[in-house]
Design an enzyme around this catalytic site. Structure first.
Site, PDB file in Angstrom:
ATOM      1  CG  ASP A   1      -4.445   6.623 -43.388  1.00 22.57           C
ATOM      2  OD1 ASP A   1      -5.147   7.512 -43.909  1.00 22.57           O
ATOM      3  OD2 ASP A   1      -4.420   6.400 -42.166  1.00 22.57           O
TER       4      ASP A   1
ATOM      5  CE  LYS B   1      -9.044  11.457 -38.082  1.00 29.08           C
ATOM      6  NZ  LYS B   1      -9.315  11.437 -36.669  1.00 29.08           N
TER       7      LYS B   1
ATOM      8  NE  ARG C   1     -23.101  -8.907 -38.978  1.00 25.00           N
ATOM      9  CZ  ARG C   1     -23.318 -10.143 -39.467  1.00 25.00           C
ATOM     10  NH1 ARG C   1     -22.636 -10.571 -40.507  1.00 25.00           N
ATOM     11  NH2 ARG C   1     -24.206 -10.926 -38.903  1.00 25.00           N
TER      12      ARG C   1
ATOM     13  CE1 TYR D   1      -4.200   8.692 -34.827  1.00 25.39           C
ATOM     14  CE2 TYR D   1      -4.928   6.586 -35.705  1.00 25.39           C
ATOM     15  CZ  TYR D   1      -5.026   7.591 -34.761  1.00 25.39           C
ATOM     16  OH  TYR D   1      -5.947   7.488 -33.747  1.00 25.39           O
TER      17      TYR D   1
HETATM   18  C1  LIG Z   1      -4.148   9.546 -40.675  1.00 29.47           C
HETATM   19  C2  LIG Z   1      -5.158   8.817 -39.831  1.00 29.47           C
HETATM   20  N1  LIG Z   1      -5.525   7.580 -40.174  1.00 29.47           N
HETATM   21  C3  LIG Z   1      -6.415   6.887 -39.446  1.00 29.47           C
HETATM   22  C4  LIG Z   1      -6.984   7.405 -38.308  1.00 29.47           C
HETATM   23  C5  LIG Z   1      -7.948   6.585 -37.519  1.00 29.47           C
HETATM   24  O1  LIG Z   1      -9.259   6.927 -37.849  1.00 29.47           O
HETATM   25  P1  LIG Z   1     -10.487   6.793 -36.854  1.00 29.47           P
HETATM   26  O2  LIG Z   1     -10.219   7.681 -35.686  1.00 29.47           O
HETATM   27  O3  LIG Z   1     -11.654   7.198 -37.697  1.00 29.47           O
HETATM   28  O4  LIG Z   1     -10.551   5.363 -36.439  1.00 29.47           O
HETATM   29  C6  LIG Z   1      -6.636   8.693 -37.907  1.00 29.47           C
HETATM   30  C7  LIG Z   1      -7.209   9.266 -36.682  1.00 29.47           C
HETATM   31  O5  LIG Z   1      -6.793  10.300 -36.212  1.00 29.47           O
HETATM   32  C8  LIG Z   1      -5.684   9.419 -38.683  1.00 29.47           C
HETATM   33  O6  LIG Z   1      -5.283  10.648 -38.343  1.00 29.47           O
END
Ligand SMILES: Cc1ncc(COP(=O)(O)O)c(C=O)c1O
Length: 384
Positions: free
Chosen positions: A174, A199, A50, A102
């Site tokens: 992000d 992604k 962890r 998102y």
């Molecule tokens: C721009 C963006 N940030 C964060 C996330 C969340 O990531 P995760 O699905 O790996 O938790 C997503 C998921 O689609 C996303 O498109």
């Protein structure tokens, strides 16, 4: 690693991830959760998975180098990584989030705003004046997302992170849709660069994970404590798969970006398409900023269709090569209807405020041949 090396070389060699014990060109997958102390008062390099794990360390080292930071922490999902950032705050602090974001991140901020923090949303693509107007004396975090999902708004990271630094707030972006290849947020002054590695970094729709990369060692230490306490770490096998993905990222992402650019141009020229949202198009409102801040324009193309409210459904159901699915960034092309899918957790008012309205379709371009993707879209548009 010298600065002169190209991105493909950097992806393959970043972090020196050979297995030192055996010479394996890839590190071993260390599934062990615990590591032996040589003697009671002699701590081993890794103690408990962890906290740290050799396979996860290898992936984190590689991404740290690509992002130009000092430390990366890998989490079990993008959302686990994002949530860890909120753990740095004190109840009552004010967060400024982006209006277009998102759906899962919007939901995270919305729930955080119910009693724990104050949260407001700003069209961050409007730049510093919009941020200044929302600023409060207790503003401690500005959460950014660029390009934004799904409308591909571009935020000026340098200008906004300068404003944060001057006023005592953390800046976090992000950067998932930009990828570590197109934007280097830390070099622009951002404190924390976040990725859903689910992604483009892992890239094959078979790993769920997230990362935070920072330059500042004190911030790294605080995030390390949060991760150790909350426990949402990236598992060893997923760390290995993410590292494998990262090594081919340049090849995949370049093809995905160029496919998206071709798809955006074809859609823009089509009579059934009302508006295309892609920062590579000359008429995108932040095209010049994207050109300056990014190396390439991303692989997400969203667009509004003409026609009645069922037009997106007719289009999606007529697609053959594009799979109707959540998520983005993998080698296969995907198509979605944000209000029902990626942005379903947003309230209708928030969707309206963000501009996620009407006949909006989101495409994630994969690595297939551009001509095949265009053929598929054109035949599906015939059926709308
Ligand atoms: C721009 C963006 N940030 C964060 C996330 C969340 O990531 P995760 O699905 O790996 O938790 C997503 C998921 O689609 C996303 O498109």
């Amino acid at each position: 690693m010298t600065k002169k090396q190209g991105n493909s070389t950097r992806c393959v060699h970043a972090g020196d991830t050979h297995d030192a014990a055996t010479g394996g060109v890839m590190p071993a997958i260390h599934q062990s959760t615990t590591f032996a102390y040589p003697a009671m008062r002699e701590k081993p390099e890794h103690i408990y998975t962890r906290e740290s794990n050799p396979t996860r360390d290898a992936f984190e080292r590689a991404l740290t180098e690509l992002e130009g930071g000092s430390r990366t922490l890998a989490f079990a999902s993008g959302m686990a990584a994002s949530t860890a950032v909120l753990e740095l705050l004190t109840p009552g602090d004010h967060i400024i989030g982006p209006a277009n974001v998102y759906g899962g991140s919007f939901n995270m901020l919305r729930v955080a705003g119910e009693g724990r923090f104050e949260v407001s949303y700003v069209h961050q693509n409007e730049g510093p004046p919009a941020l200044r107007a929302a600023w409060r004396k207790n503003t401690r975090l500005v959460w950014m997302e660029t390009p934004s999902n799904p409308l591909m708004h571009i935020t000026d990271l340098k200008a906004l992170s300068e404003l944060c630094a001057a006023n005592g707030a953390l800046s976090c972006v992000d950067s998932t849709l930009a990828t570590p290849l197109a934007t280097r947020p830390l070099a622009l002054g951002v404190d924390i660069s976040m990725h859903s590695i689910t992604k483009y970094i892992a890239g094959h729709s078979d790993v769920l994970g997230g990362t935070l990369t920072v330059s500042d060692s004190d911030l790294a230490g605080r995030l390390m404590q949060v991760r150790n306490r909350t426990g949402g770490v990236l598992a060893p096998l997923d760390s290995y798969l993410a590292l494998r993905g990262l090594k081919t990222m340049e090849l995949r992402v370049r093809r995905q970006f160029s496919n998206a650019s071709r798809v955006a141009e074809e859609l823009q020229a089509h009579g059934k398409v009302a508006q295309v949202h892609y920062p590579g198009l000359a008429d995108h409102p932040q095209h010049a900023l994207a050109d300056k801040q990014m190396d390439g324009f991303g692989a997400i193309v969203s667009f509004h269709l003409h026609g009645d409210e069922n037009a997106p459904e007719r289009l999606l159901n007529a697609l053959d090569l594009f799979t109707i699915a959540e998520s983005l960034g993998g080698v296969e092309s995907l198509a979605g209807f944000p209000p029902l899918m990626s942005h379903a957790t947003m309230t209708p008012e928030a969707r309206r405020a963000a501009g996620i309205t009407g006949n909006l379709v989101r495409l994630s371009c994969g690595i297939e041949d551009a001509a095949d993707l265009v053929t598929d879209l054109l035949q599906a548009l015939e059926q709308v």
